[in-house]
Design an enzyme around this catalytic site. Structure first.
Site, short mmCIF file in Angstrom:
data_model
loop_
_atom_site.label_atom_id
_atom_site.label_comp_id
_atom_site.label_asym_id
_atom_site.label_seq_id
_atom_site.Cartn_x
_atom_site.Cartn_y
_atom_site.Cartn_z
N SER A 278 38.61 43.45 33.88
CA SER A 278 37.70 43.30 32.73
C SER A 278 36.52 42.39 33.07
O SER A 278 35.36 42.74 32.79
CB SER A 278 38.46 42.78 31.51
N HIS A 308 46.56 46.20 33.47
CA HIS A 308 45.78 44.99 33.10
C HIS A 308 46.17 44.58 31.68
O HIS A 308 47.31 44.18 31.45
CB HIS A 308 44.29 45.33 33.27
N HIS A 354 52.04 39.33 40.17
CA HIS A 354 50.61 39.12 39.97
C HIS A 354 49.87 39.40 41.26
O HIS A 354 50.40 39.15 42.35
CB HIS A 354 50.32 37.67 39.52
N ARG A 363 49.78 29.98 32.35
CA ARG A 363 49.55 30.46 30.97
C ARG A 363 50.89 30.81 30.33
O ARG A 363 51.11 30.56 29.15
CB ARG A 363 48.63 31.70 31.00
N ASP A 411 51.96 37.83 30.41
CA ASP A 411 52.38 38.89 29.49
C ASP A 411 53.87 38.85 29.18
O ASP A 411 54.32 39.45 28.20
CB ASP A 411 52.01 40.26 30.05
C1 LIG Z 1 50.54 42.73 38.39
C2 LIG Z 1 50.77 43.78 39.45
C3 LIG Z 1 49.98 45.05 39.05
C4 LIG Z 1 50.24 43.24 40.80
O1 LIG Z 1 50.33 44.28 41.73
P1 LIG Z 1 50.25 44.00 43.29
O2 LIG Z 1 49.16 43.03 43.56
O3 LIG Z 1 50.18 45.32 43.97
O4 LIG Z 1 51.64 43.26 43.56
P2 LIG Z 1 52.42 43.11 44.96
O5 LIG Z 1 51.46 43.01 46.09
O6 LIG Z 1 53.39 42.00 44.76
O7 LIG Z 1 53.18 44.51 45.07
C5 LIG Z 1 54.00 44.79 46.18
C6 LIG Z 1 55.06 45.79 45.75
O8 LIG Z 1 55.89 45.16 44.77
C7 LIG Z 1 55.95 45.95 43.61
N1 LIG Z 1 55.99 45.10 42.44
C8 LIG Z 1 55.06 44.21 42.04
N2 LIG Z 1 55.40 43.69 40.85
C9 LIG Z 1 56.57 44.25 40.51
C10 LIG Z 1 57.40 44.13 39.38
N3 LIG Z 1 57.09 43.34 38.34
N4 LIG Z 1 58.52 44.89 39.33
C11 LIG Z 1 58.84 45.71 40.37
N5 LIG Z 1 58.08 45.87 41.45
C12 LIG Z 1 56.95 45.15 41.52
C13 LIG Z 1 54.65 46.73 43.62
O9 LIG Z 1 54.74 47.88 42.78
C14 LIG Z 1 54.50 47.04 45.09
O10 LIG Z 1 55.36 48.13 45.39
P3 LIG Z 1 54.90 49.29 46.42
O11 LIG Z 1 54.77 48.59 47.75
O12 LIG Z 1 56.01 50.27 46.35
O13 LIG Z 1 53.60 49.82 45.92
C15 LIG Z 1 52.28 44.08 39.62
O14 LIG Z 1 52.97 42.89 39.91
C16 LIG Z 1 52.88 44.75 38.41
O15 LIG Z 1 52.78 45.98 38.26
N6 LIG Z 1 53.52 43.95 37.47
C17 LIG Z 1 54.07 44.50 36.27
C18 LIG Z 1 52.95 44.78 35.26
C19 LIG Z 1 52.37 43.49 34.71
O16 LIG Z 1 53.10 42.60 34.32
N7 LIG Z 1 51.02 43.43 34.65
C20 LIG Z 1 50.33 42.28 34.08
C21 LIG Z 1 49.71 41.44 35.12
S1 LIG Z 1 49.03 39.95 34.46
#
Ligand SMILES: CC(C)(COP(=O)(O)OP(=O)(O)OC[C@H]1O[C@@H](n2cnc3c(N)ncnc32)[C@H](O)[C@@H]1OP(=O)(O)O)[C@@H](O)C(=O)NCCC(=O)NCCS
Length: 472
Positions: A278, A308, A354, A363, A411
């Site tokens: 955003s 997001h 994250h 937060r 979140d």
């Molecule tokens: C926030 C988010 C999008 C960050 O993604 P990212 O930067 O790619 O995170 P990572 O580098 O740690 O990811 C590495 C792997 O772990 C997985 N992973 C990350 N968070 C995870 C979670 N909460 N549950 C399960 N698996 C997770 C990813 O899907 C990725 O898998 P892949 O290699 O098969 O694609 C991710 O942690 C997520 O999807 N969290 C849940 C949604 C959420 O809470 N979003 C709000 C963020 S403020």
């Protein structure tokens, strides 16, 4: 070059166009500054620092970008200027160097301006984000009154919102209404009138304040139309702060706990450095000199994505599904099993992980402390369940071994409190986030104009071109 010691009177008459000088004095105490005056004071130093960076440091290497940056969402690539906040992987977010607890200790609260409630005010956070300084209570009160005076929606915006089908997602309604407000953009009018580039920031700030002031009324009207709560009138009481007014418009004015929670929620969600979808979108669109309404409407469309801003509604859905299946007091083993069943089905555990943070999100910690301080929240089954999940999930996610950050993000905690206070329309949660993110994204547009940052235009390569360049 102007020095920092230049008098305020001189600054006002030399730098600010007449009409803005008049607007700036509308809510002022004799011994204090308006926000526009406070921003005026920091302009010379900001420009000087930027000029130094350009002339003395332009050739310094930050490390070359790599193929992984091109194909990996530019993760970690240092290529964006963002003044309001910096996110450290270990320490979390700081706003002009101040951590969330430091902000809570120093920024004026509701009580400091004579309103019921203990939490820091989003108006205080806005002042800090724009100036880098902690405002006095009088300055925040003046800003709050200024925002109240700008908060009423024009009739055409009300008609546009009322014409939307109730089934249209609240975030789509929100961004469309914000876009349409550009009808009244002072920046666009000044640009069309040929105002000097160095003066763009004045009207950008004016539009930003107008928009921040109107977001609560837009949100409340959408809430009324879609969910039937509130009186549908969006009356603004000049004695109330921004969020107290929003809460009243939405029908929650008497819920002192929710009003104070919303102040905290909106203050801590205000800015999370510049690279998130955003914030980055507002900056990118604004770099084309699109006005703040168009820029922020674009940001809201990015906030509406499930990775997001939409994640907060996903967390609550997921926790409630669990509660429905096993009741409100599951055993630790049932929690572990639920986490594994989510992971084994190929889904992410919402509210965890994250892209930047590698520690629990401060937060999340701030919102959890709020929860701990309120007996009505401590008694809530869904709050208790979310707290227990946050203690057990990190060890399961560590054992699973994929996510780089097994800890709760903001979140994980935010939705269950809204739900407990009766604000249980999940689809609306991202709109509240959208009211908040303006506190950080719009000040950066002001900085962009102060510094005269150019249009954003990174270099892209096709895969063929990339491969060819690697073979050279
Ligand atoms: C926030 C988010 C999008 C960050 O993604 P990212 O930067 O790619 O995170 P990572 O580098 O740690 O990811 C590495 C792997 O772990 C997985 N992973 C990350 N968070 C995870 C979670 N909460 N549950 C399960 N698996 C997770 C990813 O899907 C990725 O898998 P892949 O290699 O098969 O694609 C991710 O942690 C997520 O999807 N969290 C849940 C949604 C959420 O809470 N979003 C709000 C963020 S403020």
């Amino acid at each position: 070059m102007l020095s920092l010691s230049i008098s305020r009177t001189a600054l006002r008459s030399a730098a600010a166009p007449r009409q803005f000088a008049v607007a700036a004095t509308s809510a002022r105490y004799a011994s204090t500054k308006t926000l526009t005056e406070a921003v005026s004071e920091i302009v010379p130093a900001k420009r000087e620092q930027f000029a130094k960076l350009k002339s003395e440091y332009a050739d310094c290497s930050l490390g070359d970008s790599k193929v992984s940056h091109l194909i990996g969402g530019m993760r970690g690539l240092k290529c964006m200027l963002w003044e309001g906040s910096v996110l450290d992987a270990e320490e979390g977010i700081t706003f002009h160097g101040k951590s969330i607890p430091e902000c809570q200790a120093s920024l004026p609260s509701a009580a400091d301006i004579g309103r019921p409630g203990k939490e820091m005010l989003p108006e205080s956070m806005l002042w800090l984000l724009l100036t880098g300084k902690v405002p006095s209570a009088e300055e925040v009160k003046g800003l709050s009154q200024d925002l109240s005076s700008r908060g009423k929606l024009p009739n055409y915006i009300e008609k546009i919102i009322d014409s939307f089908p109730k089934t249209l997602h609240p975030m789509t309604q929100f961004s469309a209404a914000v876009s349409a407000l550009n009808h009244d953009s002072k920046f666009a009018a000044a640009y069309n009138a040929g105002v000097k580039k160095t003066e763009y920031w004045h009207t950008t700030l004016e539009d930003s304040l107008d928009l921040i002031a109107k977001l609560p009324a837009i949100a409340a009207r959408i809430y009324y139309n879609v969910f039937g709560k509130g009186d549908g009138k969006q009356t603004i009481n000049p004695d109330m702060d921004l969020i107290e007014n929003m809460s009243h418009m939405m029908g929650y004015g008497k819920s002192e706990g929710l009003v104070d929670y919303l102040r905290l929620y909106i203050a801590v969600h205000g800015d999370h450095e510049g690279g998130n979808v955003s914030a980055h979108t507002a900056h990118l669109v604004g770099s084309a000199l699109s006005d703040p309404y168009l820029s922020y409407a674009a940001a809201l469309n990015g906030l509406a994505g499930p990775l997001h801003g939409l994640a907060n509604q996903e967390v609550l859905n997921w926790a409630l599904e669990f509660e429905k299946a096993v009741g409100s007091n599951p055993s630790d083993q049932q929690i572990v099993d639920y986490l594994w069943s989510t992971l084994k089905s190929g889904r992410v555990v919402p509210g965890y992980g994250h892209a930047v943070l590698r520690k629990p999100d401060p937060r999340f910690t701030a919102l959890s402390h709020f929860t701990d301080s309120r007996p009505e929240l401590q008694e809530s089954p869904i709050v208790q369940l979310v707290q227990r999940l946050s203690k057990i999930a990190p060890s399961v996610l560590k054992e699973h071994g994929k996510t780089k950050n097994p800890y709760p993000n903001v979140d994980a905690a935010s939705g269950c409190v809204l739900y407990t206070y009766g604000l249980d329309e999940f689809k609306f949660y991202t709109v509240i986030f959208g009211v908040s993110r303006a506190l950080g994204a719009l000040p950066q547009l002001v900085f962009d104009r102060i510094l005269g940052l150019p249009i954003e235009r990174p270099k892209s390569l096709s895969m063929d071109a990339l491969m060819a360049s690697l073979k050279k």
